[in-house]
Design a protein around this motif. Sequence first.
Motif, PDB file in Angstrom:
ATOM      1  N   ALA A  37      48.845  48.315  59.648  1.00  0.00           N
ATOM      2  CA  ALA A  37      49.982  49.179  60.002  1.00  0.00           C
ATOM      3  C   ALA A  37      50.651  48.648  61.278  1.00  0.00           C
ATOM      4  CB  ALA A  37      49.505  50.612  60.207  1.00  0.00           C
ATOM      5  N   GLY A  38      50.412  47.362  61.544  1.00  0.00           N
ATOM      6  CA  GLY A  38      51.051  46.744  62.711  1.00  0.00           C
ATOM      7  C   GLY A  38      50.279  46.882  64.008  1.00  0.00           C
ATOM      8  N   GLY A  39      49.044  47.345  63.936  1.00  0.00           N
ATOM      9  CA  GLY A  39      48.252  47.534  65.153  1.00  0.00           C
ATOM     10  C   GLY A  39      47.807  46.204  65.756  1.00  0.00           C
ATOM     11  N   THR A  40      48.012  46.048  67.059  1.00  0.00           N
ATOM     12  CA  THR A  40      47.535  44.867  67.788  1.00  0.00           C
ATOM     13  C   THR A  40      47.062  45.306  69.178  1.00  0.00           C
ATOM     14  OG1 THR A  40      49.489  44.223  69.085  1.00  0.00           O
ATOM     15  CG2 THR A  40      49.495  43.597  66.751  1.00  0.00           C
ATOM     16  N   MET A  41      46.486  44.354  69.905  1.00  0.00           N
ATOM     17  CA  MET A  41      46.033  44.653  71.267  1.00  0.00           C
ATOM     18  C   MET A  41      47.210  44.893  72.217  1.00  0.00           C
ATOM     19  SD  MET A  41      44.836  41.028  72.847  1.00  0.00           S
ATOM     20  CE  MET A  41      45.884  39.582  72.759  1.00  0.00           C
ATOM     21  N   ASN A  42      48.437  44.596  71.750  1.00  0.00           N
ATOM     22  CA  ASN A  42      49.619  44.829  72.584  1.00  0.00           C
ATOM     23  C   ASN A  42      50.268  46.184  72.331  1.00  0.00           C
ATOM     24  OD1 ASN A  42      49.377  42.335  73.870  1.00  0.00           O
ATOM     25  ND2 ASN A  42      50.394  41.303  72.165  1.00  0.00           N
ATOM     26  N   ASN A  43      49.638  47.003  71.500  1.00  0.00           N
ATOM     27  CA  ASN A  43      50.088  48.383  71.319  1.00  0.00           C
ATOM     28  C   ASN A  43      50.193  49.051  72.694  1.00  0.00           C
ATOM     29  OD1 ASN A  43      48.808  51.322  71.268  1.00  0.00           O
ATOM     30  ND2 ASN A  43      49.947  51.066  69.372  1.00  0.00           N
ATOM     31  N   ARG A  44      51.217  49.862  72.900  1.00  0.00           N
ATOM     32  CA  ARG A  44      51.456  50.364  74.270  1.00  0.00           C
ATOM     33  C   ARG A  44      50.372  51.327  74.747  1.00  0.00           C
ATOM     34  NH1 ARG A  44      55.572  54.865  74.916  1.00  0.00           N
ATOM     35  NH2 ARG A  44      55.017  56.302  73.263  1.00  0.00           N
ATOM     36  N   ILE A  45      49.747  52.067  73.821  1.00  0.00           N
ATOM     37  CA  ILE A  45      48.646  52.954  74.232  1.00  0.00           C
ATOM     38  C   ILE A  45      47.424  52.114  74.621  1.00  0.00           C
ATOM     39  CG2 ILE A  45      47.001  54.701  73.400  1.00  0.00           C
ATOM     40  CD1 ILE A  45      49.375  55.921  71.824  1.00  0.00           C
ATOM     41  N   VAL A  46      47.162  51.073  73.841  1.00  0.00           N
ATOM     42  CA  VAL A  46      46.047  50.161  74.149  1.00  0.00           C
ATOM     43  C   VAL A  46      46.274  49.511  75.516  1.00  0.00           C
ATOM     44  CG1 VAL A  46      44.911  48.002  73.440  1.00  0.00           C
ATOM     45  CG2 VAL A  46      45.459  49.748  71.732  1.00  0.00           C
ATOM     46  N   GLN A  47      47.501  49.059  75.756  1.00  0.00           N
ATOM     47  CA  GLN A  47      47.804  48.427  77.043  1.00  0.00           C
ATOM     48  C   GLN A  47      47.664  49.427  78.202  1.00  0.00           C
ATOM     49  OE1 GLN A  47      50.595  45.297  77.633  1.00  0.00           O
ATOM     50  NE2 GLN A  47      51.473  45.567  75.605  1.00  0.00           N
ATOM     51  N   HIS A 190      51.938  60.815  66.085  1.00  0.00           N
ATOM     52  CA  HIS A 190      50.780  59.917  66.050  1.00  0.00           C
ATOM     53  C   HIS A 190      50.875  58.824  67.118  1.00  0.00           C
ATOM     54  CE1 HIS A 190      47.180  58.193  64.443  1.00  0.00           C
ATOM     55  NE2 HIS A 190      47.763  57.034  64.185  1.00  0.00           N
ATOM     56  N   LEU A 191      52.079  58.389  67.418  1.00  0.00           N
ATOM     57  CA  LEU A 191      52.257  57.288  68.375  1.00  0.00           C
ATOM     58  C   LEU A 191      52.482  57.782  69.804  1.00  0.00           C
ATOM     59  CD1 LEU A 191      54.566  55.003  66.186  1.00  0.00           C
ATOM     60  CD2 LEU A 191      52.094  54.807  66.510  1.00  0.00           C
ATOM     61  N   PHE A 192      52.446  59.102  69.989  1.00  0.00           N
ATOM     62  CA  PHE A 192      52.723  59.695  71.310  1.00  0.00           C
ATOM     63  C   PHE A 192      54.036  59.123  71.871  1.00  0.00           C
ATOM     64  CE2 PHE A 192      48.250  60.201  70.537  1.00  0.00           C
ATOM     65  CZ  PHE A 192      47.932  61.438  71.064  1.00  0.00           C
ATOM     66  N   GLN A 193      55.025  59.096  70.970  1.00  0.00           N
ATOM     67  CA  GLN A 193      56.292  58.415  71.256  1.00  0.00           C
ATOM     68  C   GLN A 193      56.936  58.857  72.565  1.00  0.00           C
ATOM     69  OE1 GLN A 193      58.212  58.355  67.566  1.00  0.00           O
ATOM     70  NE2 GLN A 193      59.608  56.722  68.080  1.00  0.00           N
ATOM     71  N   ASN A 194      56.993  60.176  72.766  1.00  0.00           N
ATOM     72  CA  ASN A 194      57.650  60.693  73.975  1.00  0.00           C
ATOM     73  C   ASN A 194      56.664  61.272  74.973  1.00  0.00           C
ATOM     74  OD1 ASN A 194      60.253  60.169  72.791  1.00  0.00           O
ATOM     75  ND2 ASN A 194      59.898  61.975  71.500  1.00  0.00           N
ATOM     76  N   GLU A 195      55.382  61.172  74.668  1.00  0.00           N
ATOM     77  CA  GLU A 195      54.377  61.852  75.492  1.00  0.00           C
ATOM     78  C   GLU A 195      53.335  60.913  76.090  1.00  0.00           C
ATOM     79  OE1 GLU A 195      56.229  64.686  72.760  1.00  0.00           O
ATOM     80  OE2 GLU A 195      55.122  62.858  72.357  1.00  0.00           O
ATOM     81  N   LEU A 196      53.676  59.632  76.233  1.00  0.00           N
ATOM     82  CA  LEU A 196      52.703  58.692  76.806  1.00  0.00           C
ATOM     83  C   LEU A 196      52.251  59.115  78.214  1.00  0.00           C
ATOM     84  CD1 LEU A 196      51.105  56.108  76.206  1.00  0.00           C
ATOM     85  CD2 LEU A 196      52.966  54.796  77.256  1.00  0.00           C
TER      86      LEU A 196
END
Length: 218
Positions: A37-47, A190-196
């Motif tokens: 689903a496009g997940g990588t270590m550069n995902n903004r939550i992971v970073q 799911h991506l916490f788009q506006n709530e990081l």
Amino acid sequence: MPEVIFPGPEGRLEGRFNPGPRPRAPVAMILHPHPQAGGTMNNRIVQSLYQTFVRRGFATLRFNFRGVGKSQGVFDNGIGELSDAASALDWVQSIHPEAQTTWIAGFSFGAWISMQLLMRRPEIKGFISIAPPANMYDFTFLAPCPSSGIIIQGTGDEVVTPGAVQKLVDKLRTQKHITIHHDEIKGANHLFQNELPELMGSVDKYLDMRLSPDSPIR
């Protein structure tokens, strides 16, 4: 944030590693969302999780599962990815063999893998599990869950149902000798788009409590 390449079960794995500032620095590893689903270590939550642990003086690793980025191999439905995570933790521990404690954090698919690794590695003393896909994968292996941690979920998550996560939390809370925190981020998808910022605020508050010398949770 040096790039690292280390051996995995299916060839090399690519990561980013920040060594600890002192020999006995604690260790943290961050696991990314679903590769398909496009997940990588550069995902903004992971970073963001990575930066949080680095700031707190942890030797911190995030890496790409097999078949993602420069990591060799092909997607293996979680089985191979768990082996990748075990190899990655071995690698960090070879650099920091005297680490005083080990933490693991994962987002979505990465949360599922991280919780499985938790069962196999008694040195992991704390976890951060963000949107664990309790409606998609079996979490009954957490019997019993060996460590205390926090599960964070968005109330507007369209992928992982908040109700399934609540059931998982309720089940884990019946166990003795561990403490499970549960935060819900109001309206977050799911991506916490506006709530990081709210998500990371929840993580920081929990780590402040756990890492304090007088923390009630050991």
